[in-house]
Write a protein that holds these residues in place. Structure first.
Motif, PDB file in Angstrom:
ATOM      1  N   ASN A  47       0.824  -1.205   0.000  1.00  7.43           N
ATOM      2  CA  ASN A  47       0.000   0.000   0.000  1.00  7.43           C
ATOM      3  C   ASN A  47       0.858   1.255   0.000  1.00  7.43           C
ATOM      4  N   LYS A  48       1.954   1.242   0.754  1.00  2.80           N
ATOM      5  CA  LYS A  48       2.826   2.419   0.807  1.00  2.80           C
ATOM      6  C   LYS A  48       3.509   2.637  -0.532  1.00  2.80           C
ATOM      7  N   VAL A  49       3.958   1.555  -1.148  1.00  3.46           N
ATOM      8  CA  VAL A  49       4.600   1.672  -2.457  1.00  3.46           C
ATOM      9  C   VAL A  49       3.607   2.222  -3.476  1.00  3.46           C
ATOM     10  N   ASP A  50       2.390   1.710  -3.454  1.00  6.79           N
ATOM     11  CA  ASP A  50       1.363   2.201  -4.377  1.00  6.79           C
ATOM     12  C   ASP A  50       1.031   3.661  -4.111  1.00  6.79           C
ATOM     13  N   CYS A  51       0.968   4.023  -2.845  1.00  7.15           N
ATOM     14  CA  CYS A  51       0.655   5.399  -2.468  1.00  7.15           C
ATOM     15  C   CYS A  51       1.732   6.366  -2.974  1.00  7.15           C
ATOM     16  N   ARG A  52       2.983   5.989  -2.780  1.00  5.63           N
ATOM     17  CA  ARG A  52       4.079   6.858  -3.212  1.00  5.63           C
ATOM     18  C   ARG A  52       4.188   6.907  -4.731  1.00  5.63           C
ATOM     19  N   ALA A  53       3.906   5.773  -5.388  1.00  3.87           N
ATOM     20  CA  ALA A  53       3.983   5.740  -6.857  1.00  3.87           C
ATOM     21  C   ALA A  53       2.886   6.587  -7.481  1.00  3.87           C
ATOM     22  N   ALA A  54       1.714   6.562  -6.899  1.00  2.00           N
ATOM     23  CA  ALA A  54       0.598   7.334  -7.448  1.00  2.00           C
ATOM     24  C   ALA A  54       0.701   8.800  -7.048  1.00  2.00           C
ATOM     25  N   ASN A  97       4.622  11.819   1.709  1.00  2.00           N
ATOM     26  CA  ASN A  97       5.279  10.641   2.257  1.00  2.00           C
ATOM     27  C   ASN A  97       4.829  10.372   3.694  1.00  2.00           C
ATOM     28  N   SER A  98       4.632  11.422   4.473  1.00  2.00           N
ATOM     29  CA  SER A  98       4.206  11.220   5.857  1.00  2.00           C
ATOM     30  C   SER A  98       2.797  10.633   5.923  1.00  2.00           C
ATOM     31  N   GLN A  99       1.925  11.021   5.014  1.00  2.00           N
ATOM     32  CA  GLN A  99       0.580  10.444   4.991  1.00  2.00           C
ATOM     33  C   GLN A  99       0.631   8.973   4.576  1.00  2.00           C
ATOM     34  N   CYS A 100       1.509   8.650   3.631  1.00  2.36           N
ATOM     35  CA  CYS A 100       1.669   7.259   3.224  1.00  2.36           C
ATOM     36  C   CYS A 100       2.205   6.420   4.384  1.00  2.36           C
ATOM     37  N   ARG A 101       3.132   7.010   5.149  1.00  2.00           N
ATOM     38  CA  ARG A 101       3.683   6.322   6.310  1.00  2.00           C
ATOM     39  C   ARG A 101       2.595   6.049   7.346  1.00  2.00           C
ATOM     40  N   THR A 106      -2.358   0.238   8.872  1.00  2.00           N
ATOM     41  CA  THR A 106      -2.561  -1.115   8.353  1.00  2.00           C
ATOM     42  C   THR A 106      -1.862  -2.139   9.249  1.00  2.00           C
ATOM     43  N   LYS A 107      -0.640  -1.832   9.659  1.00  2.00           N
ATOM     44  CA  LYS A 107       0.091  -2.756  10.532  1.00  2.00           C
ATOM     45  C   LYS A 107      -0.587  -2.878  11.890  1.00  2.00           C
ATOM     46  N   GLN A 108      -1.133  -1.774  12.412  1.00  2.00           N
ATOM     47  CA  GLN A 108      -1.821  -1.828  13.695  1.00  2.00           C
ATOM     48  C   GLN A 108      -3.080  -2.679  13.586  1.00  2.00           C
ATOM     49  N   GLY A 109      -3.761  -2.609  12.465  1.00  2.00           N
ATOM     50  CA  GLY A 109      -4.923  -3.466  12.244  1.00  2.00           C
ATOM     51  C   GLY A 109      -4.530  -4.937  12.249  1.00  2.00           C
TER      52      GLY A 109
END
Length: 89
Positions: A54-61, A66-70, A76-79
């Motif tokens: 998801n982070k890779v897709d967020c940064r690519a799009a 970057n902070s929002q993608c992080r 997601t990890k907390q879920g």
């Protein structure tokens, strides 16, 4: 004398039977716990992989900074961690 030997064998047999049942119940509990741990690890690992992609897709799009993608990755990890807790208990 013979009657006391029969009683001794009966007690010994009863004790051995009780010990065997106790050992089997402990083994079943350990197996159940190990299955829960494995399911929890699988849930956690899948959440990590999902967060990375998801982070890779967020940064690519370039949809967000970057902070929002992080932050999305952290959420997601907390879920995934919460899913792991739900499985274990």
């Amino acid at each position: 004398m013979i009657d006391s030997r029969k009683g001794l064998w009966r007690r010994t047999g009863g004790i051995l039977a009780a010990a065997g049942l106790l050992a089997l119940s402990g083994a079943a509990l350990a197996t159940n716990q190990s299955q829960q741990r494995q399911e929890g690890r699988n849930a956690n690992q899948s959440a990590k992989h999902e967060a990375r992609s998801n982070k890779v897709d967020c940064r690519a799009a370039n949809q967000k900074s970057n902070s929002q993608c992080r932050q999305d990755k952290r959420d997601t990890k907390q879920g995934g961690r919460q899913d792991k807790r739900d499985i274990k208990y």
